[in-house]
Design a protein around this motif. Structure first.
Motif, short mmCIF file in Angstrom:
data_model
loop_
_atom_site.label_atom_id
_atom_site.label_comp_id
_atom_site.label_asym_id
_atom_site.label_seq_id
_atom_site.Cartn_x
_atom_site.Cartn_y
_atom_site.Cartn_z
N ALA A 102 7.70 -35.70 -56.90
CA ALA A 102 6.63 -35.73 -55.91
C ALA A 102 7.13 -36.47 -54.68
CB ALA A 102 5.39 -36.41 -56.46
N THR A 103 6.64 -36.06 -53.51
CA THR A 103 7.11 -36.65 -52.26
C THR A 103 5.93 -37.19 -51.45
OG1 THR A 103 6.93 -34.67 -50.88
CG2 THR A 103 8.93 -34.91 -52.20
N LEU A 130 -3.54 -35.19 -60.46
CA LEU A 130 -3.65 -36.62 -60.17
C LEU A 130 -2.71 -37.04 -59.05
CD1 LEU A 130 -3.87 -38.30 -63.71
CD2 LEU A 130 -5.65 -38.26 -61.96
N LEU A 131 -1.50 -36.51 -59.07
CA LEU A 131 -0.54 -36.85 -58.01
C LEU A 131 -1.06 -36.39 -56.65
CD1 LEU A 131 2.69 -35.93 -59.97
CD2 LEU A 131 2.24 -38.18 -58.96
N ARG A 132 -1.62 -35.21 -56.58
CA ARG A 132 -2.16 -34.73 -55.30
C ARG A 132 -3.33 -35.60 -54.84
NH1 ARG A 132 -0.61 -29.58 -57.43
NH2 ARG A 132 -2.63 -29.34 -58.48
N ARG A 133 -4.19 -36.00 -55.78
CA ARG A 133 -5.31 -36.87 -55.42
C ARG A 133 -4.84 -38.21 -54.89
NH1 ARG A 133 -9.08 -37.05 -60.59
NH2 ARG A 133 -10.15 -38.65 -59.33
N ALA A 134 -3.67 -38.66 -55.34
CA ALA A 134 -3.11 -39.93 -54.87
C ALA A 134 -2.36 -39.78 -53.56
CB ALA A 134 -2.18 -40.50 -55.93
N VAL A 184 2.24 -46.57 -56.11
CA VAL A 184 3.58 -45.97 -55.99
C VAL A 184 3.74 -45.34 -54.61
CG1 VAL A 184 5.08 -44.12 -56.82
CG2 VAL A 184 3.90 -45.60 -58.46
N ARG A 185 2.72 -44.61 -54.19
CA ARG A 185 2.83 -43.96 -52.88
C ARG A 185 2.92 -44.99 -51.76
NH1 ARG A 185 1.17 -41.84 -48.34
NH2 ARG A 185 1.48 -39.61 -47.93
N ARG A 186 2.19 -46.09 -51.89
CA ARG A 186 2.21 -47.13 -50.85
C ARG A 186 3.59 -47.74 -50.69
NH1 ARG A 186 2.32 -52.36 -50.69
NH2 ARG A 186 2.01 -52.63 -52.94
#
Length: 281
Positions: free
Chosen positions: A278-279, A247-251, A153-155
């Motif tokens: 999340a951003t 988990l979001l921060r780890r990603a 998702v972040r990518r």
């Protein structure tokens, strides 16, 4: 890859057990027939309004609806002004999503089959917004697989992009009264309910495992005389707010806000949902 290697890989894939989500979200439609929340147009409207308030389409127009299912959110999000790409692993659901879009005369939503752990069909930074709604997360066997979803998702998010994820609040789920909970032989908790509000009766059994935070949810439609019983089971992980944000921060995300419902009420331990914005910043 050689022909021999390809054959071995295909054979190995064919011998793997079918994952629960391929059957649960499949052609028997038991989930969509039985989930009253899924069928509630008012709730769907609240979810869409929540997204438009958190990530306006004029500033974040390119939207990926991750685990889009039958297009329940994709089509109204397209009507709200987003350019929507809906992704799901179920070809049956994707066909329903396309029919829903056609019925609504929607030209702003397209649908693609993909596993949420592998979004390689999409370029880096190709979306301004990704949404993952109605507890469509926690489906895989390992935490590393869930992290892979979030990393993908972040990518695909552009710089400054936003990810809106909504899951059931594990802590609120466990605060149900002792009269509802029953002891399971393997030290788990069991909730058994039924619903007949639609004129059809569905039995629901939820078994919670405190060692894994997974819920085994079995839906059964009792058989009419001469007809087979319909039953299907989901097996997914639920999260506390600190687990999901961790988990979001780890990603690689920054958690901008956490809400407890679609009205964007500040999160508390009693909240029914965990709605995180999340951003990539």
């Amino acid at each position: 890859m050689t022909t021999q290697e390809a054959t071995q890989a295909a054979t190995q894939e064919a011998t793997q057990p079918t994952p629960w989500y391929a059957e649960f979200f499949g052609a028997n439609d038991l989930y969509t027939d039985s989930d009253i929340e899924y069928q509630d147009p008012g709730l769907t409207r609240e979810m869409v309004d929540c997204v438009t308030a958190l990530v306006p389409p004029d500033s974040h127009p390119r939207l990926l609806d991750l685990a889009c299912g039958t297009g329940r959110h994709s089509v109204p999000l397209a009507a709200a002004g987003y350019r929507v790409t809906g992704v799901d692993q179920s070809p049956h659901y994707l066909a329903q999503a396309a029919r829903r879009a056609d019925h609504a005369h929607s030209t702003g939503a397209v649908f693609t089959r993909a596993d949420m752990r592998d979004l390689s069909a999409f370029a880096d930074g190709g979306f301004d917004t990704v949404v993952n709604l109605h507890t469509s997360f926690g489906f895989f066997a390992t935490e590393e697989e869930e992290l892979q979803v979030l990393r993908e998702v972040r990518r695909v998010l552009a710089p400054g992009g936003r990810f809106v994820i909504d899951v059931i609040n594990r802590d609120a789920f466990l605060r149900q009264t002792s009269e509802v909970f029953g002891a399971h032989p393997r030290d788990r908790f069991v909730i058994r309910t039924y619903d007949d509000s639609t004129g059809r009766t569905f039995l629901h059994e939820e078994i919670f495992d405190p060692l894994t935070s997974r819920i085994s949810w079995t839906v059964t439609e009792p058989a009419a005389p001469g007809a087979p019983v319909r039953t299907s089971t989901a097996d997914y992980r639920v999260f506390s707010a600190h687990e999901l944000t961790g988990l979001l921060r780890r990603a690689g995300f920054t958690c901008e806000a956490v809400y407890g419902d679609y009205a964007r009420t500040p999160f508390t331990i009693h909240a029914p949902s965990i709605v995180v914005v999340a951003t990539t910043a």
